[in-house]
Design an enzyme around this catalytic site. Structure first.
Site, PDB file in Angstrom:
ATOM      1  CE  LYS A 166      -4.162   1.199  -0.490  1.00 20.73           C
ATOM      2  NZ  LYS A 166      -5.004   0.796  -1.526  1.00 20.73           N
ATOM      3  CB  SER A 170      -8.230   0.918  -3.446  1.00 14.92           C
ATOM      4  OG  SER A 170      -7.572   0.652  -2.209  1.00 14.92           O
TER       5      SER A 170
END
Length: 584
Positions: free
Chosen positions: A191, A383
């Site tokens: 991430k 996402s």
């Protein structure tokens, strides 16, 4: 004194009259502009369908930018589905003899260009020609134009064929130097959206995913360009590495183009191809006008609805981007519309608010119980953009879609050091133990860190839970390929994050099949706003100054500014992709 008041009153009256005249003139200009845009279009014989610089290909009606600050913008917005429909229709239209690609810089995403290329390949099977012409050609435009059977370049032109690269900017030293603290809480080693605040160089994990992603995309696009131009793959790599496209003579020598020609010479070649005489007029029709020529066809009967979701995901009810309140309403309307027999949910989003994504997913799960729900991915389904796909009966991805990024993060800046250095202090009076768990001066308290971490971890587990249900894999399997990592569509298919590689058209056909429809029409949602609606919507908003700034600094730069300055956006747990990739 009396004459003074007379002068003041006269000036006030003059100003009011001037404003009224300007307003009337403004409205009349809009009326005539709208009337001109609504005129029906007829296609002349021996016409050439033209993809030119004024063609702005968008993935969703919400991407249209016809606001009060862009009246002078001559670009014509066309939906990608409309483009594909136009090319398919042109294949059997006796009035259309060929297609000319004349776009040095095409306003379209990579997956949209892929779809158009595929449609043009199919168009060529009709026996009609596809030619292309360029001056200073961007890489994305050449990717599209290379599908043509003949490519012509201006004698002083160039092709920016260079491959793909990404540059990551880091802010850790800057923040440390000026006393800006940044609390970062994330789940997933990949991430990388928050890496610029934590490090001074790309992490090994991020370098791995970026390298894999860029190479996957470049392999797919470069193979297509080389095959279309009949260039050996090794030779094509040399051409790209050496930037031979920058020199027109080398573009010709290494077969990137077929001929160097002035634009007027190119038009003469088109006339020759059409067997026209020198005095005959060359009839060109733009994509937007050609779409108008058949867009009024009958749309009654059973429908497959395409619900477009393009942009970042937010809470609220604005029209642009993906605002949860608006999309909940759209989904409920489609659920209750008896004429709509199946829904294709077209996603082109890097993510955004976790809460808003969850709201949208919940409504889609209810829709799925009533009618088939097929998902089609555009440039991004990452996402939160991937999360909202988890109600699908089937997921179609483009080969170059940036997919996955199953991860969660939160970023909370604070300014204690810089404030203290400049004599700024704060003191707190509170009613409860954690009333001030976060402040812009002091950041998070230790217990605040604990609770936000729990929130991020809980959101991640909820994310993975829905993915396991839809993809029929275990938590461990999804966690292994999650962790915030972004995959190409090709890899996503291999690891089970999507069902099929295919276009928006493929998704529509499958949706109709699943609904048992033999004949149907396709309707787009949300409905497009008229120019009047868009302009008066802008006049009603409080953020006119924000629109002025956006037009001045550009949409991409404005989005970065918004992330820093918008308190609501800073306070949310995010499901958002760390970067965007464009083939310019």
């Amino acid at each position: 004194m009396k004459s003074f008041f007379k002068n003041v009153l006269a000036n006030i009256v003059a100003i009011v009259i001037l404003c009224a005249v300007f307003f009337v003139f403004f409205i009349m200009m809009l009326v005539f502009s709208t009337m001109g845009n609504d005129k029906s279009v007829s296609v002349k014989k021996n016409s050439v369908l033209t993809i030119n610089l004024n063609t702005n290909i968008i993935d969703s009606p919400t991407q249209e930018e016809n606001d009060i600050f862009n009246i002078g913008n001559q670009n014509k917005n066309v939906l990608i589905y409309e483009v594909l429909e136009a090319i398919n229709k042109a294949k059997t239209d006796d009035n259309i003899k060929g297609i000319s690609i004349e776009a040095d810089n095409i306003n379209a995403g990579l997956t949209q260009i892929d779809d158009i290329r595929n449609a043009l390949e199919d168009f060529k099977k009709s026996g009609k020609f596809v030619y292309a012409y360029g001056n200073g050609v961007s890489q994305s435009s050449y990717y599209l134009g290379s599908v043509a059977e003949k490519y012509f370049l201006h004698p002083a032109g160039m092709i920016e064929l260079k491959g793909l690269a990404t540059e990551v900017t880091f802010f850790k030293d800057f923040a440390d130097k000026y006393g800006i603290g940044i609390e970062v809480i994330r789940h997933g080693k990949f991430k990388s959206a928050v890496e610029p605040f934590l490090r001074n160089e790309i992490s090994p994990e991020n370098k791995e995913q970026l390298s894999t992603l860029l190479n996957d995309i470049w392999k797919n696009t470069s193979m297509k360009m080389a095959a279309s131009r009949k260039i050996d793959s090794a030779q094509f790599r040399t051409v790209v590495d050496s930037l031979y496209g920058m020199i027109p003579e080398q573009s010709l020598q290494y077969k990137l183009v077929d001929k160097l020609a002035q634009k007027s010479e190119y038009d003469d070649l088109l006339k020759t191809k059409l067997a026209l005489k020198e005095k005959d007029k060359l009839n060109k029709i733009s994509l937007s006008n050609y779409i108008k020529s058949f867009s009024g066809d009958d749309k009654s009967g059973d429908k497959v609805a395409i619900l477009y979701a393009s942009g970042s995901i937010y809470n609220g009810d604005k029209y642009n981007d993906i605002f949860s309140d608006k999309y909940v309403k759209y989904i409920k309307d489609l659920q209750e519309n008896d004429k709509v027999k199946a829904v294709v949910f077209r996603i082109n989003s890097p993510g955004g608010s976790a809460n808003a994504s969850d709201e949208i997913l919940f409504e889609l799960q209810k829709l799925k119980k009533k009618k088939p729900l097929i998902v089609s991915f555009g440039d991004y389904a990452a996402s939160g953009g991937y999360y909202i796909a988890m109600a699908a009966d089937k997921i179609y991805s483009e080969p170059n879609t940036l997919t996955g990024s199953i991860g969660v993060f939160g970023v909370m800046p604070y300014f204690k050091d810089i404030a203290n250095k400049n004599g700024v202090r704060s003191d707190i009076v509170a009613t409860n133990a954690n009333s001030a768990y976060y402040s812009s001066l002091n950041g998070l308290t230790p217990y605040g860190v604990t609770q936000i971490t729990r929130s991020v971890e809980g959101t991640y587990k909820r994310f993975v839970h829905f993915v396991t249900q839809n993809r029929k894999q275990t938590f461990e399997q999804i966690d292994n390929i999650g962790g915030g990592r972004v995959w190409s569509g090709v890899r996503a298919k291999e690891i089970g994050l999507v069902d099929e590689l295919g276009t928006l058209n493929d998704a529509v056909k499958y949706a109709a099949q699943k609904a048992g429809l033999k004949s149907y029409n396709v309707s787009s949602y949300p409905k497009r706003m008229s120019k009047f609606e868009q302009i008066f919507k802008d006049l009603d908003q409080d953020d006119i100054s924000a629109k002025l700034i956006k037009n001045k600094i550009g949409k991409a730069n404005y989005e970065i500014l918004e992330q820093i300055t918008d308190e609501k956006l800073k306070s949310e747990v995010k499901m958002e992709m760390p970067y965007q990739i464009k083939i310019d």
